[in-house]
Design an enzyme around this catalytic site. Structure first.
Site, mmCIF file in Angstrom:
data_model
loop_
_atom_site.group_PDB
_atom_site.id
_atom_site.type_symbol
_atom_site.label_atom_id
_atom_site.label_comp_id
_atom_site.label_asym_id
_atom_site.label_seq_id
_atom_site.Cartn_x
_atom_site.Cartn_y
_atom_site.Cartn_z
ATOM 1 N N CYS A 43 -61.124 3.056 12.140
ATOM 2 C CA CYS A 43 -61.345 4.196 13.017
ATOM 3 C C CYS A 43 -62.349 5.078 12.282
ATOM 4 C CB CYS A 43 -60.041 4.960 13.225
ATOM 5 S SG CYS A 43 -60.299 6.589 13.935
ATOM 6 N N LYS A 53 -35.652 -16.023 -14.010
ATOM 7 C CA LYS A 53 -35.792 -15.465 -12.660
ATOM 8 C C LYS A 53 -36.008 -16.572 -11.641
ATOM 9 C CE LYS A 53 -35.371 -11.080 -13.386
ATOM 10 N NZ LYS A 53 -36.307 -10.065 -12.998
ATOM 11 N N ASP A 82 0.839 -1.199 0.000
ATOM 12 C CA ASP A 82 0.000 0.000 0.000
ATOM 13 C C ASP A 82 0.873 1.247 0.000
ATOM 14 O OD1 ASP A 82 -2.086 -1.643 0.109
ATOM 15 O OD2 ASP A 82 -2.833 -1.026 2.093
ATOM 16 N N CYS A 98 -59.504 12.075 12.777
ATOM 17 C CA CYS A 98 -58.316 11.323 13.210
ATOM 18 C C CYS A 98 -57.073 11.810 12.463
ATOM 19 C CB CYS A 98 -58.530 9.835 12.958
ATOM 20 S SG CYS A 98 -57.066 8.843 13.259
ATOM 21 N N GLU A 125 -22.917 -3.501 -15.521
ATOM 22 C CA GLU A 125 -23.681 -3.015 -14.376
ATOM 23 C C GLU A 125 -22.748 -2.387 -13.362
ATOM 24 O OE1 GLU A 125 -26.850 -4.002 -16.145
ATOM 25 O OE2 GLU A 125 -27.367 -3.730 -14.016
ATOM 26 N N SER A 181 -33.541 -4.210 -23.264
ATOM 27 C CA SER A 181 -33.732 -4.944 -22.022
ATOM 28 C C SER A 181 -33.602 -6.440 -22.325
ATOM 29 C CB SER A 181 -35.121 -4.603 -21.519
ATOM 30 O OG SER A 181 -35.298 -5.139 -20.263
ATOM 31 N N ILE A 182 -33.918 -7.300 -21.368
ATOM 32 C CA ILE A 182 -33.930 -8.744 -21.650
ATOM 33 C C ILE A 182 -35.314 -9.261 -21.286
ATOM 34 C CG2 ILE A 182 -32.767 -10.959 -21.322
ATOM 35 C CD1 ILE A 182 -30.512 -9.628 -19.978
ATOM 36 N N CYS A 230 -55.928 8.227 17.554
ATOM 37 C CA CYS A 230 -56.793 9.236 18.167
ATOM 38 C C CYS A 230 -57.618 8.691 19.329
ATOM 39 C CB CYS A 230 -57.712 9.839 17.116
ATOM 40 S SG CYS A 230 -58.973 8.683 16.552
ATOM 41 N N LYS A 258 -27.283 -12.793 -13.376
ATOM 42 C CA LYS A 258 -27.803 -11.464 -13.679
ATOM 43 C C LYS A 258 -27.425 -10.560 -12.505
ATOM 44 C CE LYS A 258 -31.812 -9.151 -15.462
ATOM 45 N NZ LYS A 258 -32.262 -8.154 -14.526
HETATM 46 S S1 IVH Z 1 -26.777 -9.151 -21.168
HETATM 47 C C1 IVH Z 1 -29.657 -6.570 -24.275
HETATM 48 N N1 IVH Z 1 -25.994 -10.014 -18.864
HETATM 49 O O1 IVH Z 1 -30.246 -6.613 -16.911
HETATM 50 C C2 IVH Z 1 -29.363 -7.604 -23.291
HETATM 51 N N2 IVH Z 1 -27.471 -8.163 -18.880
HETATM 52 O O2 IVH Z 1 -33.115 -6.652 -17.156
HETATM 53 C C3 IVH Z 1 -27.910 -7.848 -23.080
HETATM 54 N N3 IVH Z 1 -27.992 -7.285 -16.661
HETATM 55 O O3 IVH Z 1 -30.331 -4.743 -19.851
HETATM 56 C C4 IVH Z 1 -27.550 -7.715 -21.681
HETATM 57 N N4 IVH Z 1 -26.767 -8.694 -15.535
HETATM 58 O O4 IVH Z 1 -28.590 -4.099 -17.922
HETATM 59 C C5 IVH Z 1 -26.743 -9.108 -19.493
HETATM 60 N N5 IVH Z 1 -25.163 -10.862 -16.905
HETATM 61 C C6 IVH Z 1 -25.913 -9.983 -17.524
HETATM 62 C C7 IVH Z 1 -26.645 -8.996 -16.839
HETATM 63 C C8 IVH Z 1 -27.416 -8.101 -17.550
HETATM 64 C C9 IVH Z 1 -27.580 -7.653 -15.453
HETATM 65 C C10 IVH Z 1 -28.926 -6.164 -16.899
HETATM 66 C C11 IVH Z 1 -28.729 -5.447 -18.193
HETATM 67 C C12 IVH Z 1 -30.008 -5.714 -18.949
HETATM 68 C C13 IVH Z 1 -30.958 -5.844 -17.826
HETATM 69 C C14 IVH Z 1 -32.269 -6.483 -18.220
#
Ligand code: IVH
Length: 719
Positions: free
Chosen positions: A429, A313, A34, A434, A173, A83-84, A414, A116
């Site tokens: 109530c 999920k 460090d 109140c 992320e 998105s996914i 109250c 994810k």
């Molecule tokens: S792949 C267009 N891999 O979750 C999709 N996304 O709910 C390609 N996310 O838009 C993204 N972990 O922002 C990918 N291992 C992962 C992820 C991930 C989190 C986020 C990402 C995505 C969103 C969808």
């Protein structure tokens, strides 16, 4: 040392420090003490002071943050950030694979499976190896430029090693590790600062700060997971992309599994479930991606999400904890809600201390008792709930819980006696004055879907009631800037005034609210049983409050017996009243206006010179204009793609014309309003033979269905 030598020493030290950063923050190891690191850092700072002409904006010394900025610039994503699609079961995952096989015309489809990350999405643009800018997802098309904040994250390289691609947009992320989040929260509490709810909120909050020096103090981290824009040697697969990331010192997500079919993917997902607890970040799912980029291109994307990825999920996490007490919350209508006070536990990344128990019936059904060990569950943003009691762990001396007894039959706010009206599950109530009810009524009244009074949040609402500046929501309209500005929102010892700026904002919002349409007022008043849709339907059937208070429609409806249908009623059939307004709503509304509270409300409205009117008044669909009117009224729409205005605007209009708007296409869909780049919903609609409307076609339909087109409502309104 001359300037030339200064530059080369600055370059050398920068590269060396970045290399150590990479080793430490990305690879988790270190080959320097460090002390030596600090010394190198200090040398670099001194040199940059001496030769400021060579100090670059991407120097490692800039990671401590710079002067605060006014606000974030916005920038267009060069490649939209999608998105996914989620899958919630193994069956849905199997459907995903079936679609892949069908679309690609082959049986084996190599995929990668990775956790994810529960964080905040960001895109990092590197040009010629330098971090050029960092941008949030925003709405997927335009995001906020948060470069200065992102630079403070040590695991984000500011420069890539030699040989980096000409342009690479790394998506990933930003998150806080569960451990560092907990430490930060502890420290905050010691300092008397409010704790954050969960790592994701804390991350999002940190990234929104305008002072990057403050951001630098937050324990943020970054992991890459996707490729946006790119110019460089070809990348042919997800695996190859990971290699590129590694060789550029960019943190890669791991572990990553590989499979060639559904069975393999399920196996990986189950394995991940066993180890995901141990990951540094929170995760509620697994992302399955088609490995070959060529296949990804073939599969393409809908407007929302690529067809080559799915986010599986996991079922909501269940955790065991001890229920220490049951407290009672008084809602805006005076309903008593029992709340479980728990030993704090971390569930799905959030510390949970309380969970709703709904009502006495629920408590009886689950036989929940104080002192019990319970299983609680939380999924995403959903309020935590008690799932069941572990009876084996019940203490010997426990006894069944009675809400009534626990508060001696008195409202905790109250002290007036509580009652349980017939047919209701909740104790109530009934004291109109109140204070708990008043504060909650004000909160409802000012909320976004009601009168949307910007500047009055929970704290302001509570203080206004506490100070008796507001007793009922309409008192808000009598407030002046000079009354509001000096209001103390803090405590005596730690005062915090509302201030002139906020006072002006609140008074302005109230002025605007005077013209809000009837349905917003109705929803804001918090009449029992009147939700958003019921409020809209009531406003379709009545022009103003007076008509509602004296409504023959509601009178008729109120007398309905179970099983009786509005369609069969001579007087009511013509109104085609939606299911949201039935006998219960009718009697609740009429009761409200019959009670002193309702009478006072009408009187106060008159005194304030307020007469909210309906903007969707159309009680009877007109036969003469049936073609247009019926085109929207009672019809179910799905809106998709990019339109000339936000989809919410179209939704509002459809609802105002008596139509319904659904989120997904089904056999019940009448129309799909499809803008540009409409994707899977459009395809599904077409396959189901649902009529597709362009924006233009919708406009002409809406024009023919507008209430002005209906013939004089007065004549038909006669009951
Ligand atoms: S792949 C267009 N891999 O979750 C999709 N996304 O709910 C390609 N996310 O838009 C993204 N972990 O922002 C990918 N291992 C992962 C992820 C991930 C989190 C986020 C990402 C995505 C969103 C969808």
């Amino acid at each position: 040392m001359d300037s030339e030598e200064g530059k080369s020493e600055i370059d050398r030290l920068s590269a060396e420090i970045e290399r150590h950063n990479r080793l430490y923050y990305v690879e988790g190891e270190s080959d320097i003490s460090d002390r030596d690191y600090d010394e190198m850092f200090r040398d670099l700072e001194l040199l940059e002071e001496r030769f400021p002409e060579h100090a670059t904006s991407n120097s490692p010394t800039k990671r401590v943050g710079g002067a605060p900025i006014e606000g974030f610039e916005q920038r267009l994503h060069e490649v939209p950030m999608l998105s996914i699609d989620d899958v919630f079961s193994e069956e849905e995952l199997s459907d995903f694979f079936a679609r892949l096989r069908k679309n690609l015309g082959k049986e084996e489809i190599p995929v990668t499976i990775e956790p994810k990350i529960d964080g905040v999405a960001v895109a990092l643009h590197y040009r010629n190896g330098e971090l050029d800018y960092a941008i949030t997802r925003g709405d997927g098309t335009v995001g906020d430029v948060i470069t200065e904040n992102v630079k403070t994250i040590r695991s984000v390289p500011l420069r890539l090693p030699d040989g980096a691609p000409a342009w690479i947009e790394v998506r990933g992320e930003i998150f806080m590790s569960t451990k560092r989040f907990a430490i930060m929260n502890e420290q905050r509490q010691e300092q008397g600062l409010p704790a954050f709810k969960n790592p994701r909120n804390a991350t999002a909050g940190a990234l929104k700060l305008l002072d990057s020096r403050e951001v630098a103090r937050r324990p943020l981290d970054f992991i890459a997971h996707g490729l946006g824009g790119y110019e460089g040697d070809p990348i042919n697969s997800v695996n190859e992309f990971h290699v590129v990331l590694k060789s550029n010192g960019i943190p890669v997500n791991h572990p990553v599994w590989e499979a060639i079919d559904y069975e393999g993917a399920v196996k990986a997902i189950r394995e991940m479930d066993q180890v995901r607890e141990e990951l540094s970040y929170g995760t509620d799912g697994a992302v399955v991606k088609v490995n070959s980029i060529a296949d990804q291109i073939l599969l393409g994307a809908t407007a929302r999400a690529p067809r080559w990825a799915a986010a599986y999920k996991y079922a909501p996490e269940q955790v065991e904890t001890v229920l220490r007490d049951i407290t009672i919350q008084v809602g805006r209508t005076g309903s008593m809600t029992p709340v479980a006070e728990l030993d704090p536990v971390l569930v799905s990344g959030t510390t949970v201390k309380r969970a709703t128990l709904h009502n006495q019936d629920e408590i009886d059904r689950k036989d929940v008792r104080i002192g019990d060990t319970v299983i609680i569950e939380k999924a995403g943003e959903i309020i935590p709930a008690v799932v069941k009691v572990i009876l084996e762990k019940r203490p010997a001396e426990s006894h069944p819980y009675s809400l009534f007894d626990s508060i001696d039959g008195e409202c905790p706010s109250c002290t007036s006696p509580i009652v349980k009206p017939e047919g209701f599950v909740a104790w109530k109530c009934q004291n109109p004055g109140c204070p708990a009810k008043a504060a909650n009524q004000v909160k409802q009244f000012v909320s976004r879907k009601a009168l949307d009074i910007d500047g009055v949040g929970s704290i302001v609402a509570e203080k206004l009631v506490e100070r008796e500046m507001v007793v009922s929501p309409l008192d808000l309209f009598n407030l002046t800037e000079s009354q509001l500005a000096p209001m103390n929102l803090g405590t005596k010892d730690e005062p915090r005034t509302l201030g002139q700026k906020n006072a002006v904002r609140i008074v302005g919002a109230l002025e605007k609210a005077r013209n809000a349409p009837l349905h917003r007022w109705l929803f804001g008043m918090g009449i029992s049983q009147v939700g958003e849709s019921a409020a809209r339907e009531l406003a379709r059937l009545h022009r103003n409050f007076e008509e509602i208070a004296n409504s023959e429609i509601l009178q008729e409806l109120k007398t309905f017996q179970t099983g009786q249908r509005k369609e069969d009623n001579e007087k009511l059939a013509q109104y085609e009243i939606a299911s949201e307004v039935g006998p219960t709503v009718a009697s609740s509304v009429l009761n409200f206006f019959a009670l002193p509270a309702g009478q006072t409300f009408l009187q106060q409205l008159a005194e304030l010179n307020l007469d909210p009117v309906s903007d969707n008044y159309a009680p009877v669909r007109v036969v003469a204009d049936a073609e247009g009117a019926e085109a929207i009224a009672g019809k179910t729409f799905v809106i998709t793609g990019t339109l000339s205005a936000p989809r919410g605007d179209f939704k509002e209009r459809i609802l105002a014309l008596g139509g319904k708007v659904a989120g997904s296409v089904s056999g019940k869909t009448d129309y799909i309003l499809a803008g540009d780049n409409a994707g899977s919903k459009l395809a599904k609609a077409e396959s189901l033979g649902v009529e597709v409307l362009s924006e233009e076609a919708f406009e002409s339909l809406a024009a023919s269905a507008s209430p002005e087109k209906a013939s004089e409502p007065g004549e038909l309104f006669d009951l």
